[in-house]
Design an enzyme around this catalytic site. Structure first.
Site, PDB file in Angstrom:
ATOM      1  N   CYS A  52      -5.206   6.895   9.498  1.00 12.17           N
ATOM      2  CA  CYS A  52      -5.422   6.641  10.799  1.00 12.17           C
ATOM      3  C   CYS A  52      -5.451   7.498  11.960  1.00 12.17           C
ATOM      4  O   CYS A  52      -4.330   8.752  11.698  1.00 12.17           O
ATOM      5  CB  CYS A  52      -4.634   5.421  10.919  1.00 12.17           C
ATOM      6  SG  CYS A  52      -5.228   3.986  10.055  1.00 12.17           S
ATOM      7  N   LYS A  85       0.793  -1.216   0.103  1.00  8.01           N
ATOM      8  CA  LYS A  85       0.070  -0.055  -0.046  1.00  8.01           C
ATOM      9  C   LYS A  85       0.902   1.240   0.165  1.00  8.01           C
ATOM     10  O   LYS A  85       0.618   2.300  -0.813  1.00  8.01           O
ATOM     11  CB  LYS A  85      -0.987  -0.077   1.207  1.00  8.01           C
ATOM     12  CG  LYS A  85      -1.419   1.370   1.762  1.00  8.01           C
ATOM     13  CD  LYS A  85      -2.320   1.162   2.980  1.00  8.01           C
ATOM     14  CE  LYS A  85      -1.916   1.435   4.230  1.00  8.01           C
ATOM     15  NZ  LYS A  85      -1.140   2.922   4.345  1.00  8.01           N
TER      16      LYS A  85
END
Ligand code: EPU
Length: 460
Positions: A142, A45
């Site tokens: 996040c 990612k």
């Protein structure tokens, strides 16, 4: 097991999910079953998304292979498409990005698309080069601390960018173009290093970046840029030297494997007393993880096509770990490993030195029976090897404890995977909610769980 059988099993689990009224954001896991089998790790990612942004810098089409099917990739693709990049998909994991007609996008559209990702900040340099201006919305990602962007903005200013803060983001212009700069990062930030690379390659003149991040994903991004025509030298002691060029072309590249996904499944094998072969995992990039894995009691066999992970020792051993920049123990590896540490006989310590708030996931583990104490200002107990950082924190895990199923909610990506492992390890049933976050970084994790023999109910 064939792919068709695999999909069939996942479908069975899904129809069971419908019967008990689960939403697609929840999974019910019956713990206690060792995970066994063979799964394939996908491209990283944290490289694929950046390489996609790099495609903006080329005059011709780029082809990126081994792209994970995760939501962060889709967010970046959406943002590129808004800016006129024509994207098509080749075989399963191949994305073709044509940046020949890059154009301005509406602020509101950019804002609406960027929602859950931090990658938009990396559009600054490429958009300034291509369009002379950029709008970057407030960043998602996040919730693991403040996650400021001061290193990024200071570096961009050194290249000659002018930054204006808006109520919903930042706007950048470069009235006199972008010029090579001498930059020293206060900390070897991954994102800020990428920002400098993506800006310096087309800047006028030379850039010297000191205290750069040297993570394998950064090296892979440098490989992408070199394929495009950039001239970048990695020198000793975290120095990267970039000679600006006039134009770049497209690239054809296979993304490096996802180190975080490997560490996550390896930790799942350890905690569930299972045996997982991760196809595509490589030793060199995992060395630091493998050392700690062995110290805890995990074992591994390195093959040409991947790494097999299992629990080697009858009893797990506590460890002291400091998360750090590469080649240290990654901050993204501690969360899945902590679940196994709850089973180790004695006291383990994790010093989190990269982010200031990365132990939120331990609340759920404690609810399930773990004994984890978080020290919000860190712990200076003489067990530290590297100098303390200002805002680090520590977790002290006392084991062994037995985990019992509970209803838990995923707080962030890596913490979310540790919740899955905890539920897989626990006695009884757990309902894990908010699992959508996990698909930001783990491709097809539901199918992979099924392949590995997990017992769960899911309504996708
Ligand atoms: N920092 C600043 N100012 C900045 C930039 C960073 O103070 O302008 C601080 C951060 O607050 C943090 C530290 O520097 O305390 C390190 O941040 P870094 O910039 O290195 O991290 P990042 O680029 O935001 C990437 C990954 C993270 C991974 C870290 C460390 C992406 C999209 N994210 O974040 O991955 O944990 O590097 O390796 O590449 C994840 O995949 O779940 C994830 C959070």
């Amino acid at each position: 097991m064939s792919e068709t059988q695999d999909k069939g099993l996942a479908a069975d689990a899904r129809s069971a999910g419908a019967r008990v009224g689960l939403t697609s954001d929840q999974i019910i896991i019956n713990g206690g079953r060792p995970l066994r089998g063979r799964i394939e790790v996908r491209g990283a990612k944290n490289l694929a998304t950046k390489a996609m942004v790099a495609a903006l810098l080329g005059q011709t089409t780029s082809v990126l292979r081994n792209v994970p099917n995760i939501s962060d990739v889709r967010v970046v693709a959406g943002l590129l498409a808004l800016h006129g990049v024509v994207i098509s998909k080749g075989d399963d994991d191949e994305w073709i990005l044509n940046p020949e007609n890059v154009e301005r996008a509406h602020m509101a559209d950019i804002d609406a698309h960027a929602g859950s990702s931090r990658i938009p900040i990396l559009f600054c340099g490429p958009l300034l080069h291509r369009l002379g201006e950029a709008f970057i919305p407030d960043l998602g990602g996040c919730r693991i601390g403040d996650r400021p962007i001061d290193f990024h903005l200071n570096a961009l200013r050194k290249f000659g960018a002018q930054v204006a803060k808006l109520s919903n983001g930042i706007s950048l212009t470069a009235p006199n173009g972008l010029k090579g700069a001498n930059i020293e990062l206060p900390y070897p930030s991954v994102g800020a290093t990428e920002q400098v690379l993506l800006t310096a390659v087309l800047a006028d003149g030379q850039t010297e970046l000191r205290n750069a991040a040297i993570e394998p994903e950064i090296v892979d991004l440098i490989c992408v840029l070199q394929k495009m025509g950039a001239i970048i030298t990695m020198e000793p002691n975290r120095v990267i030297f970039i000679e600006g060029v006039k134009s770049l072309r497209g690239y054809n590249h296979r993304a490096i494997f996802d180190r975080n996904e490997v560490a996550s499944w390896a930790s799942a094998a350890l905690a569930t007393n299972g045996d997982i072969f991760v196809v595509g995992a490589k030793q060199e990039e995992m060395m630091t993880f493998l050392n700690i894995y062995r110290k805890v009691g995990g074992d591994f066999a390195i093959e040409d096509d991947g790494i097999r992970f299992w629990r080697g020792a009858k009893k797990l051993t506590p460890v002291v770990v400091e998360t750090d920049v590469h080649p240290g123990f990654m901050t993204d590896w501690q969360q899945p490993l902590v679940v196994a540490l709850t089973m180790a006989e004695g006291v383990s310590k994790i010093h989190e030195t990269v982010y200031e708030n990365r132990f939120g996931f331990t609340d759920a583990l404690n609810k399930m029976g773990a004994k984890i104490e978080v020290y919000k200002d860190g712990l200076d107990d003489g067990t530290r090897r590297v100098k303390r950082r200002e805002f680090e924190q520590a977790a002290v895990i006392s084991g062994p404890t037995k985990l019992t199923g509970a209803n838990i909610e995923v707080p962030d990506l890596r913490g979310g995977f540790s919740h899955l492992i905890a539920a897989l390890t626990a006695t009884g049933q757990s309902e894990v909610s908010n699992i959508g976050i996990i698909s930001r970084g783990y491709e097809n994790f539901i199918e992979k769980l099924k392949t590995l023999g997990a017992d769960f109910i899911y309504e996708g």
